[in-house]
Design a protein around this motif. Structure first.
Motif, short mmCIF file in Angstrom:
data_model
loop_
_atom_site.label_atom_id
_atom_site.label_comp_id
_atom_site.label_asym_id
_atom_site.label_seq_id
_atom_site.Cartn_x
_atom_site.Cartn_y
_atom_site.Cartn_z
N ILE A 178 0.86 -1.17 0.00
CA ILE A 178 0.00 0.00 0.00
C ILE A 178 0.90 1.23 0.00
O ILE A 178 1.54 1.54 1.00
CB ILE A 178 -0.95 0.00 1.21
CG1 ILE A 178 -1.86 -1.22 1.17
CG2 ILE A 178 -1.78 1.29 1.24
CD1 ILE A 178 -2.74 -1.37 2.39
N TYR A 233 -0.31 -4.19 -5.58
CA TYR A 233 -0.10 -2.89 -4.96
C TYR A 233 -1.35 -2.04 -5.11
O TYR A 233 -2.16 -2.23 -6.01
CB TYR A 233 1.11 -2.17 -5.59
CG TYR A 233 0.83 -1.51 -6.92
CD1 TYR A 233 0.50 -0.15 -7.01
CD2 TYR A 233 0.89 -2.24 -8.11
CE1 TYR A 233 0.24 0.45 -8.23
CE2 TYR A 233 0.63 -1.64 -9.34
CZ TYR A 233 0.30 -0.29 -9.39
OH TYR A 233 0.03 0.30 -10.60
N HIS A 234 -1.47 -1.11 -4.16
CA HIS A 234 -2.53 -0.10 -4.25
C HIS A 234 -1.87 1.25 -4.04
O HIS A 234 -1.05 1.43 -3.14
CB HIS A 234 -3.61 -0.32 -3.20
CG HIS A 234 -4.74 0.67 -3.33
ND1 HIS A 234 -5.71 0.59 -4.29
CD2 HIS A 234 -5.01 1.80 -2.61
CE1 HIS A 234 -6.54 1.60 -4.17
NE2 HIS A 234 -6.14 2.35 -3.16
N ASN A 235 -2.22 2.20 -4.87
CA ASN A 235 -1.63 3.52 -4.84
C ASN A 235 -2.70 4.52 -5.25
O ASN A 235 -3.65 4.16 -5.93
CB ASN A 235 -0.44 3.57 -5.81
CG ASN A 235 0.53 4.70 -5.48
OD1 ASN A 235 0.93 4.87 -4.33
ND2 ASN A 235 0.92 5.46 -6.49
N ARG A 236 -2.54 5.76 -4.84
CA ARG A 236 -3.57 6.74 -5.23
C ARG A 236 -3.56 6.97 -6.74
O ARG A 236 -4.57 7.38 -7.32
CB ARG A 236 -3.38 8.06 -4.49
CG ARG A 236 -2.08 8.77 -4.71
CD ARG A 236 -2.04 10.04 -3.89
NE ARG A 236 -0.74 10.71 -3.98
CZ ARG A 236 -0.45 11.82 -3.33
NH1 ARG A 236 -1.34 12.39 -2.53
NH2 ARG A 236 0.74 12.38 -3.44
N GLN A 279 -2.43 4.77 -10.26
CA GLN A 279 -1.88 3.54 -10.82
C GLN A 279 -0.66 3.86 -11.67
O GLN A 279 -0.61 4.88 -12.37
CB GLN A 279 -2.94 2.83 -11.67
CG GLN A 279 -2.48 1.48 -12.21
CD GLN A 279 -3.60 0.72 -12.90
OE1 GLN A 279 -4.75 1.12 -12.85
NE2 GLN A 279 -3.25 -0.38 -13.55
N TYR A 317 -1.75 -3.95 -10.13
CA TYR A 317 -2.59 -3.02 -9.39
C TYR A 317 -3.85 -3.72 -8.88
O TYR A 317 -4.43 -4.57 -9.57
CB TYR A 317 -2.99 -1.85 -10.27
CG TYR A 317 -3.84 -0.83 -9.56
CD1 TYR A 317 -3.28 0.13 -8.73
CD2 TYR A 317 -5.23 -0.84 -9.71
CE1 TYR A 317 -4.07 1.06 -8.07
CE2 TYR A 317 -6.03 0.09 -9.06
CZ TYR A 317 -5.44 1.03 -8.23
OH TYR A 317 -6.22 1.94 -7.57
N SER A 336 -7.49 -2.98 -6.16
CA SER A 336 -8.22 -2.11 -5.23
C SER A 336 -7.81 -2.48 -3.81
O SER A 336 -7.23 -3.55 -3.56
CB SER A 336 -9.72 -2.29 -5.41
OG SER A 336 -10.11 -3.60 -4.96
N MET A 337 -8.09 -1.60 -2.86
CA MET A 337 -7.77 -1.90 -1.46
C MET A 337 -8.44 -3.18 -1.03
O MET A 337 -7.84 -4.02 -0.35
CB MET A 337 -8.20 -0.75 -0.56
CG MET A 337 -7.15 0.32 -0.39
SD MET A 337 -5.74 -0.20 0.64
CE MET A 337 -6.49 -0.19 2.27
N LEU A 365 -6.69 -6.18 -2.58
CA LEU A 365 -5.36 -6.37 -1.99
C LEU A 365 -5.45 -6.99 -0.61
O LEU A 365 -4.73 -7.95 -0.30
CB LEU A 365 -4.63 -5.02 -1.93
CG LEU A 365 -3.19 -5.04 -1.42
CD1 LEU A 365 -2.37 -3.94 -2.12
CD2 LEU A 365 -3.12 -4.81 0.08
#
Length: 320
Positions: free
Chosen positions: A151, A173-176, A178, A191, A193-194, A197
């Motif tokens: 995250i 992974y999750h990031n604000r 992509q 990638y 979603s929360m 993940l």
């Protein structure tokens, strides 16, 4: 002459070039207190702050000559960045030197919790021959073949992804934002979603900055979405995790374990965490190597000289 105020007393050798060019004030044998800096700051053009030193609105308003805040850290939640930028004050940090050591520690915490290294070391020292060492005792969990969810895919997240790949892990992974497909392919990451993940990962590592949006990004609801066999790793900032909820989740078996280098309520963990064998704790040592500390000091020095002379890059913080 340009005047520079350094709030901390450490690694003066990293500031040799800066001292040869400008008037630099250091504390002697200790760090300056906030009150001392508040008293002195009106005379100074540059403030070199430590990661736990508050550069708030009141201090900025009391610093009419201040042009640069050079933070000794990659994180900058100690600085009111928005207000500094509004006042035309540049903020700089030290992202490059901290990347590898922090990623290494995150991987180390994962391996430690998985293979019960600290727990077994502690039991051998305290129990000696009374410790059970049979072939079905002290069983850990694998890392190879497992899924790591990261995250926050900044510099440290990317460095951790490379290390996880080397260990034979799949990386989500999750990031604000992509990453571009080309970078995802290069890093061998996917990638998610929360929710995806948290549900799919065997290990979840927090590598996001601390902002109002990431406060308690892992709380009771998120912990319940994780596998009961999952391990949570936090080498970012303590308040990203609701520590009370984490304690309860570990007690209830909602998740398997945790490796924590940072804590929600300051430098020390909740007392309950100290009693848990399935938790590995380190006192915010993500960048605690001698080489890293000296390089960080030199990076602060380079940020200041680059800002004042324009002869080298500056690691600017462009937004809060």
């Amino acid at each position: 002459m340009t005047k520079i105020l350094v709030t901390y007393d450490m690694f003066r050798e990293g500031f040799t070039e800066l001292e040869s060019k400008y008037e630099v004030t250091f504390p002697e044998g200790r760090d300056f207190t906030y009150e001392e800096v508040f008293e002195m700051i009106p005379e100074y053009d540059v403030l070199c702050s430590m990661f736990d030193f508050p550069v708030n609105k009141e201090l900025v308003d009391h610093a009419p000559n201040l042009k640069l805040v050079a933070n000794y850290a990659v994180g900058y939640n100690n600085i009111d960045v928005a207000y500094c930028l509004e006042k035309g004050i540049t903020v700089a940090n030290t992202p490059d030197p901290v990347t590898a050591p922090t990623a290494n520690l995150a991987l180390g915490l994962m391996l430690d919790v998985a293979r019960r290294i600290t727990e077994c070391d502690r039991k051998l020292r305290t129990l000696g021959h009374d410790m059970k060492v049979g072939v079905l005792e002290n069983l850990g969990i694998n890392v190879t073949g497992k899924t790591l969810g990261i995250i926050g895919m900044g510099r440290i997240g990317k460095a951790l992804a490379k290390r996880a790949n080397a260990c034979g892990m799949e990386v989500l992974y999750h990031n604000r934002r992509q990453l571009y497909v080309e970078e995802e392919t290069k890093l061998n990451v996917t990638y998610a979603s929360m929710e995806e993940l948290l549900a799919q990962s065997d290990y979840v590592s927090l590598n996001a900055p601390y902002t109002p949006e990431t406060y308690h990004i892992i709380g009771e609801a998120e912990l319940k979405q994780m596998k009961p066999t999952a391990v949570l790793i936090n080498t970012a900032r303590g308040p990203l995790v609701d520590e009370k909820a984490l304690v309860q989740a570990l007690k209830d078996g909602t998740i398997h374990g945790a490796g924590l280098d940072v804590f929600e309520f300051g430098d020390y963990p909740s007392p309950e965490l100290l009693e848990m064998d399935n938790v590995v704790l380190t006192p915010h040592i993500g960048t605690q190597t001698l080489e890293t500390r000296i390089i960080m000091a030199r990076t602060v020095c380079n940020n200041v000289i680059g800002f004042l002379e324009g002869d080298r890059p500056v690691s600017r913080v462009l937004r809060p």
